[in-house]
Write a protein that holds these residues in place. Sequence first.
Motif, PDB file in Angstrom:
ATOM      1  N   GLN A 289       0.820  -1.195   0.000  1.00 59.74           N
ATOM      2  CA  GLN A 289       0.000   0.000   0.000  1.00 59.74           C
ATOM      3  C   GLN A 289       0.865   1.261   0.000  1.00 59.74           C
ATOM      4  O   GLN A 289       0.533   2.261  -0.640  1.00 59.74           O
ATOM      5  CB  GLN A 289      -0.901  -0.013   1.228  1.00 59.74           C
ATOM      6  N   ALA A 290       1.968   1.228   0.707  1.00 57.33           N
ATOM      7  CA  ALA A 290       2.838   2.392   0.810  1.00 57.33           C
ATOM      8  C   ALA A 290       3.485   2.739  -0.534  1.00 57.33           C
ATOM      9  O   ALA A 290       3.817   3.895  -0.771  1.00 57.33           O
ATOM     10  CB  ALA A 290       3.908   2.147   1.864  1.00 57.33           C
ATOM     11  N   ALA A 291       3.648   1.777  -1.410  1.00 55.45           N
ATOM     12  CA  ALA A 291       4.234   2.050  -2.727  1.00 55.45           C
ATOM     13  C   ALA A 291       3.311   2.939  -3.547  1.00 55.45           C
ATOM     14  O   ALA A 291       3.778   3.819  -4.283  1.00 55.45           O
ATOM     15  CB  ALA A 291       4.510   0.748  -3.468  1.00 55.45           C
ATOM     16  N   GLN A 292       2.010   2.735  -3.430  1.00 55.04           N
ATOM     17  CA  GLN A 292       1.058   3.593  -4.143  1.00 55.04           C
ATOM     18  C   GLN A 292       1.081   5.003  -3.572  1.00 55.04           C
ATOM     19  O   GLN A 292       1.006   5.983  -4.312  1.00 55.04           O
ATOM     20  CB  GLN A 292      -0.347   2.998  -4.053  1.00 55.04           C
ATOM     21  N   TRP A 293       1.192   5.116  -2.259  1.00 51.24           N
ATOM     22  CA  TRP A 293       1.307   6.428  -1.614  1.00 51.24           C
ATOM     23  C   TRP A 293       2.562   7.132  -2.109  1.00 51.24           C
ATOM     24  O   TRP A 293       2.525   8.313  -2.457  1.00 51.24           O
ATOM     25  CB  TRP A 293       1.346   6.227  -0.097  1.00 51.24           C
ATOM     26  N   TYR A 294       3.671   6.412  -2.158  1.00 49.67           N
ATOM     27  CA  TYR A 294       4.944   6.988  -2.595  1.00 49.67           C
ATOM     28  C   TYR A 294       4.869   7.465  -4.044  1.00 49.67           C
ATOM     29  O   TYR A 294       5.401   8.526  -4.383  1.00 49.67           O
ATOM     30  CB  TYR A 294       6.061   5.956  -2.425  1.00 49.67           C
TER      31      TYR A 294
ATOM     32  N   VAL B  42       9.419   4.579  14.282  1.00 49.01           N
ATOM     33  CA  VAL B  42      10.856   4.476  14.086  1.00 49.01           C
ATOM     34  C   VAL B  42      11.516   5.708  14.715  1.00 49.01           C
ATOM     35  O   VAL B  42      10.965   6.804  14.661  1.00 49.01           O
ATOM     36  CB  VAL B  42      11.193   4.359  12.570  1.00 49.01           C
ATOM     37  N   PRO B  43      12.685   5.546  15.347  1.00 51.13           N
ATOM     38  CA  PRO B  43      13.381   6.711  15.905  1.00 51.13           C
ATOM     39  C   PRO B  43      13.870   7.644  14.788  1.00 51.13           C
ATOM     40  O   PRO B  43      14.168   7.212  13.680  1.00 51.13           O
ATOM     41  CB  PRO B  43      14.576   6.095  16.644  1.00 51.13           C
ATOM     42  N   TRP B  44      13.962   8.922  15.105  1.00 53.87           N
ATOM     43  CA  TRP B  44      14.422   9.905  14.122  1.00 53.87           C
ATOM     44  C   TRP B  44      15.811   9.554  13.592  1.00 53.87           C
ATOM     45  O   TRP B  44      16.090   9.701  12.405  1.00 53.87           O
ATOM     46  CB  TRP B  44      14.469  11.304  14.751  1.00 53.87           C
ATOM     47  N   ARG B  45      16.659   9.113  14.482  1.00 48.38           N
ATOM     48  CA  ARG B  45      18.037   8.813  14.066  1.00 48.38           C
ATOM     49  C   ARG B  45      18.083   7.665  13.069  1.00 48.38           C
ATOM     50  O   ARG B  45      18.836   7.693  12.096  1.00 48.38           O
ATOM     51  CB  ARG B  45      18.869   8.477  15.299  1.00 48.38           C
ATOM     52  N   SER B  46      17.262   6.644  13.277  1.00 52.06           N
ATOM     53  CA  SER B  46      17.211   5.520  12.344  1.00 52.06           C
ATOM     54  C   SER B  46      16.660   5.953  10.997  1.00 52.06           C
ATOM     55  O   SER B  46      17.150   5.521   9.947  1.00 52.06           O
ATOM     56  CB  SER B  46      16.354   4.398  12.908  1.00 52.06           C
ATOM     57  N   LEU B  47      15.651   6.816  11.021  1.00 50.81           N
ATOM     58  CA  LEU B  47      15.108   7.328   9.760  1.00 50.81           C
ATOM     59  C   LEU B  47      16.153   8.153   9.027  1.00 50.81           C
ATOM     60  O   LEU B  47      16.315   8.023   7.809  1.00 50.81           O
ATOM     61  CB  LEU B  47      13.852   8.164  10.025  1.00 50.81           C
ATOM     62  N   ALA B  48      16.898   8.981   9.760  1.00 51.91           N
ATOM     63  CA  ALA B  48      17.953   9.791   9.136  1.00 51.91           C
ATOM     64  C   ALA B  48      19.038   8.901   8.541  1.00 51.91           C
ATOM     65  O   ALA B  48      19.548   9.179   7.454  1.00 51.91           O
ATOM     66  CB  ALA B  48      18.550  10.749  10.159  1.00 51.91           C
ATOM     67  N   ASP B  49      19.393   7.822   9.229  1.00 53.43           N
ATOM     68  CA  ASP B  49      20.385   6.885   8.691  1.00 53.43           C
ATOM     69  C   ASP B  49      19.875   6.214   7.429  1.00 53.43           C
ATOM     70  O   ASP B  49      20.626   5.999   6.477  1.00 53.43           O
ATOM     71  CB  ASP B  49      20.740   5.822   9.727  1.00 53.43           C
ATOM     72  N   ALA B  50      18.593   5.876   7.393  1.00 51.44           N
ATOM     73  CA  ALA B  50      18.017   5.236   6.210  1.00 51.44           C
ATOM     74  C   ALA B  50      17.986   6.196   5.025  1.00 51.44           C
ATOM     75  O   ALA B  50      18.277   5.804   3.894  1.00 51.44           O
ATOM     76  CB  ALA B  50      16.612   4.732   6.512  1.00 51.44           C
ATOM     77  N   VAL B  51      17.637   7.462   5.273  1.00 51.71           N
ATOM     78  CA  VAL B  51      17.618   8.455   4.195  1.00 51.71           C
ATOM     79  C   VAL B  51      19.043   8.666   3.690  1.00 51.71           C
ATOM     80  O   VAL B  51      19.290   8.697   2.489  1.00 51.71           O
ATOM     81  CB  VAL B  51      16.973   9.775   4.672  1.00 51.71           C
TER      82      VAL B  51
ATOM     83  N   GLN C 193      10.846  13.744  -1.068  1.00 51.58           N
ATOM     84  CA  GLN C 193      10.811  12.501  -1.840  1.00 51.58           C
ATOM     85  C   GLN C 193      11.696  11.438  -1.212  1.00 51.58           C
ATOM     86  O   GLN C 193      11.311  10.272  -1.111  1.00 51.58           O
ATOM     87  CB  GLN C 193      11.266  12.760  -3.274  1.00 51.58           C
ATOM     88  N   ARG C 194      12.880  11.832  -0.780  1.00 47.39           N
ATOM     89  CA  ARG C 194      13.804  10.849  -0.195  1.00 47.39           C
ATOM     90  C   ARG C 194      13.298  10.314   1.134  1.00 47.39           C
ATOM     91  O   ARG C 194      13.413   9.123   1.425  1.00 47.39           O
ATOM     92  CB  ARG C 194      15.183  11.474  -0.051  1.00 47.39           C
ATOM     93  N   VAL C 195      12.733  11.198   1.943  1.00 40.03           N
ATOM     94  CA  VAL C 195      12.160  10.755   3.213  1.00 40.03           C
ATOM     95  C   VAL C 195      10.944   9.873   2.950  1.00 40.03           C
ATOM     96  O   VAL C 195      10.760   8.839   3.589  1.00 40.03           O
ATOM     97  CB  VAL C 195      11.795  11.971   4.098  1.00 40.03           C
ATOM     98  N   ALA C 196      10.119  10.259   1.979  1.00 44.24           N
ATOM     99  CA  ALA C 196       8.920   9.486   1.651  1.00 44.24           C
ATOM    100  C   ALA C 196       9.280   8.077   1.197  1.00 44.24           C
ATOM    101  O   ALA C 196       8.589   7.115   1.544  1.00 44.24           O
ATOM    102  CB  ALA C 196       8.115  10.199   0.570  1.00 44.24           C
TER     103      ALA C 196
ATOM    104  N   ALA D 203      18.929  16.895  10.257  1.00 44.35           N
ATOM    105  CA  ALA D 203      18.294  18.152   9.847  1.00 44.35           C
ATOM    106  C   ALA D 203      17.677  18.013   8.455  1.00 44.35           C
ATOM    107  O   ALA D 203      16.569  18.515   8.204  1.00 44.35           O
ATOM    108  CB  ALA D 203      19.307  19.295   9.863  1.00 44.35           C
ATOM    109  N   TYR D 204      18.367  17.315   7.553  1.00 46.55           N
ATOM    110  CA  TYR D 204      17.828  17.092   6.209  1.00 46.55           C
ATOM    111  C   TYR D 204      16.551  16.254   6.279  1.00 46.55           C
ATOM    112  O   TYR D 204      15.555  16.546   5.628  1.00 46.55           O
ATOM    113  CB  TYR D 204      18.877  16.396   5.342  1.00 46.55           C
ATOM    114  N   THR D 205      16.580  15.231   7.113  1.00 52.08           N
ATOM    115  CA  THR D 205      15.416  14.354   7.275  1.00 52.08           C
ATOM    116  C   THR D 205      14.253  15.113   7.893  1.00 52.08           C
ATOM    117  O   THR D 205      13.109  14.976   7.449  1.00 52.08           O
ATOM    118  CB  THR D 205      15.791  13.137   8.137  1.00 52.08           C
ATOM    119  N   GLU D 206      14.522  15.931   8.906  1.00 56.13           N
ATOM    120  CA  GLU D 206      13.459  16.716   9.536  1.00 56.13           C
ATOM    121  C   GLU D 206      12.841  17.699   8.541  1.00 56.13           C
ATOM    122  O   GLU D 206      11.632  17.920   8.551  1.00 56.13           O
ATOM    123  CB  GLU D 206      14.004  17.463  10.750  1.00 56.13           C
TER     124      GLU D 206
END
Length: 149
Positions: A33-38, A68-77, A50-53, A88-91
């Motif tokens: 479902q998330a692929a359609q949202w993206y 998910v923690p902010w730090r993990s999301l930032a690492d993934a981005v 776009q990168r965060v999405a 900061a870029y992720t936020e």
Amino acid sequence: MLEDLFPKIEENRTKLRKRGYALAAEHYPPNGQAAQWYADVIQCVPRSGQRVAKQLARLCGGDSRVTVPWRSLADAVGVRDSAGRERAYTERGVRVLVDAGWLTVETIGVKRGAKTTFSLEPGDRATERLGWGALTTGSTMPPEKFWPE
């Protein structure tokens, strides 16, 4: 338990053998479902959003919520801003998605114990917010309107 995991292990082993090196999960495209949202989001938000999405959609999979923690999301981005800060870029990307109505963020707790839940939402599909709508339709609007100095 190993019997349940064996097909997935063999699939990953086959891909690794074909490719010759391991591929990080961050490079896999979103699914479910998330692929359609993206697919809708990338047409309506700037690159940071776009990168965060992409990473939020990958983490959500078939669901519309992920904690998910902010730090993990930032690492993934994995992208840094001009000052070299990943978070900061992720936020900034999350702020773009929230402002456009594509995402809601709920944080429970503070500092290290905080739990942040991101919920995918059907957002504003109007590209005029970015100035893309008028550019693609052949508008006669002056460039100063799109890129103020």
